[in-house]
Motif scaffolding. Structure first.
Motif, PDB file in Angstrom:
ATOM      1  N   VAL A 172      35.818  13.203  44.207  1.00  0.00           N
ATOM      2  CA  VAL A 172      36.041  14.528  43.613  1.00  0.00           C
ATOM      3  C   VAL A 172      34.778  15.379  43.717  1.00  0.00           C
ATOM      4  N   ALA A 173      33.634  14.791  43.434  1.00  0.00           N
ATOM      5  CA  ALA A 173      32.373  15.539  43.502  1.00  0.00           C
ATOM      6  C   ALA A 173      32.076  15.986  44.928  1.00  0.00           C
ATOM      7  N   ALA A 174      32.304  15.096  45.896  1.00  0.00           N
ATOM      8  CA  ALA A 174      32.053  15.447  47.291  1.00  0.00           C
ATOM      9  C   ALA A 174      33.001  16.548  47.756  1.00  0.00           C
ATOM     10  N   ALA A 175      34.264  16.464  47.348  1.00  0.00           N
ATOM     11  CA  ALA A 175      35.236  17.484  47.735  1.00  0.00           C
ATOM     12  C   ALA A 175      34.869  18.849  47.166  1.00  0.00           C
ATOM     13  N   ALA A 176      34.199  18.861  46.021  1.00  0.00           N
ATOM     14  CA  ALA A 176      33.778  20.118  45.403  1.00  0.00           C
ATOM     15  C   ALA A 176      32.508  20.672  46.030  1.00  0.00           C
ATOM     16  N   GLY A 177      31.865  19.890  46.893  1.00  0.00           N
ATOM     17  CA  GLY A 177      30.699  20.392  47.607  1.00  0.00           C
ATOM     18  C   GLY A 177      29.371  19.788  47.232  1.00  0.00           C
ATOM     19  N   ALA A 178      29.379  18.773  46.372  1.00  0.00           N
ATOM     20  CA  ALA A 178      28.119  18.141  45.982  1.00  0.00           C
ATOM     21  C   ALA A 178      27.688  17.111  47.021  1.00  0.00           C
ATOM     22  N   THR A 179      26.396  16.885  47.088  1.00  0.00           N
ATOM     23  CA  THR A 179      25.876  15.717  47.782  1.00  0.00           C
ATOM     24  C   THR A 179      25.987  14.541  46.821  1.00  0.00           C
ATOM     25  N   VAL A 180      26.665  13.486  47.222  1.00  0.00           N
ATOM     26  CA  VAL A 180      26.901  12.345  46.336  1.00  0.00           C
ATOM     27  C   VAL A 180      26.075  11.161  46.825  1.00  0.00           C
TER      28      VAL A 180
END
Length: 322
Positions: free
Chosen positions: A83-91
């Protein structure tokens, strides 16, 4: 309250509206400083995506305030990372950072390791369980560091209403900290570090600091990290280098009483170490649960480990040279 603290409350306590965004952006351009936002996350798929999306939309795409948004996953079993990656964060997974040193559970562990995978001159920490998130949480605490070179660490303050698991407000919380703040942290600070008595939310997870300060601080691996950081920063840079900003209302998931008891024990342990650098004879906490017609004890270890200042870690030194 100390006269020094009364003065500090006047001179170092602000509202998010005191620094318009255009002023913050101008200060960032003129100084050339970069900003990293870090979200420590453990099973936060319900909220982490919205937080990342708001930060990226408001402060990366709309205006160039934030240079990177990094989510450190500390072992989630849900879809937090996806979910975080899909929102644009570097995970980045906690265990992938400094792999020669086995990770231990705890929020402070994740924050400490984040310094190795971020580049910002200013590092802004935001909890990943916030609901109805506003980018004011970021601009409010990053702004003073960009406009005032004398500041080193800025914490958010806010109203903290009691909410149900689905986010509905059940009680007022104007000017109050959480239960552990009011029953443990605030009395400790007032009695032993009265210079810090002016912080409205001393245990709040939203704060920003200069990398140059963070890399000099030890990090308690667990829930004592916020109290430890405040106390250590006070001793290292002094009260006038610390500040707080009112960012409005903070809504998040609340923990049960036993979880809060374990949190309080970790915070007490952090304070004890800083008071005497002594060792508890028995660093554990026993709580009780109903089991049929009897109460059964449950014993939990109390966080006792602390990570050293990051600047003492060879991999961090090598990265800075490179």
């Amino acid at each position: 309250m100390l006269e020094e603290v009364e003065r500090w409350l006047i001179e170092r306590s602000w509202s998010v509206s005191d620094r318009p965004l255009h002023r913050i952006l101008a200060a960032k351009r003129s100084s050339g400083q970069t900003v990293s936002v870090v979200l420590p996350a453990l099973d936060e798929e319900a909220t982490v995506g919205d937080i990342v999306s708001v930060i990226r939309h408001d402060l990366v795409l709309q205006v160039p305030l934030v240079d990177e948004v990094v989510v450190i996953d500390s072992g989630s079993t849900d879809r937090t990372s996806e979910v975080a990656a899909a929102a644009g964060a570097t995970v980045v997974h906690r265990d992938a950072i400094l792999p020669r040193l086995p990770a231990v559970p705890g929020k402070g562990e994740v924050l400490w390791r984040s310094l190795l995978v971020t580049r910002g001159d200013i590092v802004c920490f935001v909890d990943a369980d916030l609901r109805e998130f506003s980018s004011d949480f970021v601009t409010g605490i990053v702004g003073p560091l960009l406009t005032d070179p004398g500041l080193q660490l800025v914490k958010a303050m806010y109203d903290r209403p009691m909410t149900t698991a689905d986010g509905n407000i059940t009680g007022a919380g104007a000017g109050q900290g959480g239960r552990v703040t009011e029953l443990m942290a605030r009395p400790l600070l007032n009695m032993h570090w009265p210079q810090l008595a002016g912080f409205v939310q001393p245990l709040g997870g939203e704060y920003a600091a200069r990398r140059g300060l963070l890399e000099q601080l030890p990090f308690p691996v667990g829930y004592g990290v916020e109290l430890g950081m405040l106390v250590d920063a006070l001793h290292l840079v002094g009260l006038d280098a610390l500040a707080q900003v009112d960012v409005g209302v903070r809504k998040h998931r609340h923990q049960d009483g036993q979880a809060l008891g374990r949190m309080a024990a970790a915070i007490y342990r952090t304070a004890q170490l800083r008071l005497a650098r002594a060792h508890l004879l028995r660093p554990s906490l026993t709580q009780f649960e109903r089991a049929g017609d009897a109460f059964e004890p449950r014993t939990y270890s109390v966080d006792t480990e602390e990570r050293p200042p990051m600047r003492e870690v060879a991999e961090y030194q090598s990265r800075k040279v490179a």
